[in-house]
Write a protein that holds these residues in place. Structure first.
Motif, short mmCIF file in Angstrom:
data_model
loop_
_atom_site.label_atom_id
_atom_site.label_comp_id
_atom_site.label_asym_id
_atom_site.label_seq_id
_atom_site.Cartn_x
_atom_site.Cartn_y
_atom_site.Cartn_z
N VAL A 118 17.79 47.96 17.37
CA VAL A 118 17.75 46.86 18.32
C VAL A 118 19.04 46.82 19.13
O VAL A 118 19.02 46.62 20.36
N ASN A 119 20.17 47.05 18.49
CA ASN A 119 21.45 47.08 19.19
C ASN A 119 21.52 48.24 20.18
O ASN A 119 22.07 48.11 21.27
N ALA A 145 18.95 49.52 21.71
CA ALA A 145 18.09 49.12 22.83
C ALA A 145 18.85 48.17 23.76
O ALA A 145 18.78 48.32 24.99
N ALA A 146 19.58 47.24 23.20
CA ALA A 146 20.35 46.30 24.01
C ALA A 146 21.43 47.02 24.80
O ALA A 146 21.69 46.69 25.97
N LYS A 147 22.05 48.02 24.20
CA LYS A 147 23.08 48.80 24.89
C LYS A 147 22.50 49.55 26.08
O LYS A 147 23.07 49.55 27.17
N ARG A 194 19.75 48.76 27.67
CA ARG A 194 19.35 47.74 28.65
C ARG A 194 20.55 47.29 29.47
O ARG A 194 20.48 47.18 30.69
N ARG A 195 21.68 46.99 28.82
CA ARG A 195 22.90 46.58 29.54
C ARG A 195 23.33 47.65 30.51
O ARG A 195 23.71 47.37 31.65
#
Length: 107
Positions: A50-51, A53-55, A57-58
Motif C-alpha cells: 500500500v505504501n 502504491a502511495a509512493k 501515486r505521489r
C-alpha cells in the motif's frame, strides 16, 4: 504536465506489473474459493504494498500542474479525475448478500 524521468516511468511500470500479475495469480489460484481469496488478498495487501502504491501515486501526481488556470475553477489534476468512479466499500448488508450469492454459486 511534466514528463516522467526514465527511472520514474520504470518504477511506475514495475509497480503496476507487480500489482496486476499478483492479482491475476490470486484470481487463478482462488477462483473457486472466496474465503481463501479474501485471505490471500489480505496477505497480499500488506502495508508495504500500500505504501509503494502511495509512493507511485505521489510521483505521478507531482507531474501535474496544481495551479488554477486563469478563470478556471479546477486545476489540471482535478480536471483529469473529475467524474472518476472509485470503488466503494459495501455496506454490511451488501457484503452479506454478495457473500451468500457467491457461496450459492460455489455449491
Amino acid at each position: 504536465m511534466r514528463e516522467l524521468t526514465e527511472e520514474e516511468a520504470l518504477q511506475a511500470v514495475a509497480f503496476m506489473e507487480k500489482l496486476v500479475v499478483g492479482l491475476g495469480s490470486l484470481g487463478r489460484h482462488y477462483s473457486d474459493n472466496d474465503e481463501n481469496l479474501a485471505w490471500a488478498l489480505l496477505y497480499m495487501f500488506k502495508p508495504k504494498l500500500v505504501n509503494e502504491a502511495a509512493k507511485v501515486r505521489r510521483m505521478l501526481f507531482s507531474k501535474y500542474n496544481t495551479k488554477l488556470a486563469e478563470g478556471g475553477d479546477l486545476d489540471e489534476l482535478e480536471n483529469l479525475l473529475e467524474g472518476l468512479t472509485y470503488p466503494t466499500s459495501p455496506t454490511p448488508k451488501q457484503l452479506a448478500r454478495f457473500r451468500q450469492n457467491r457461496l450459492n454459486k460455489q455449491r
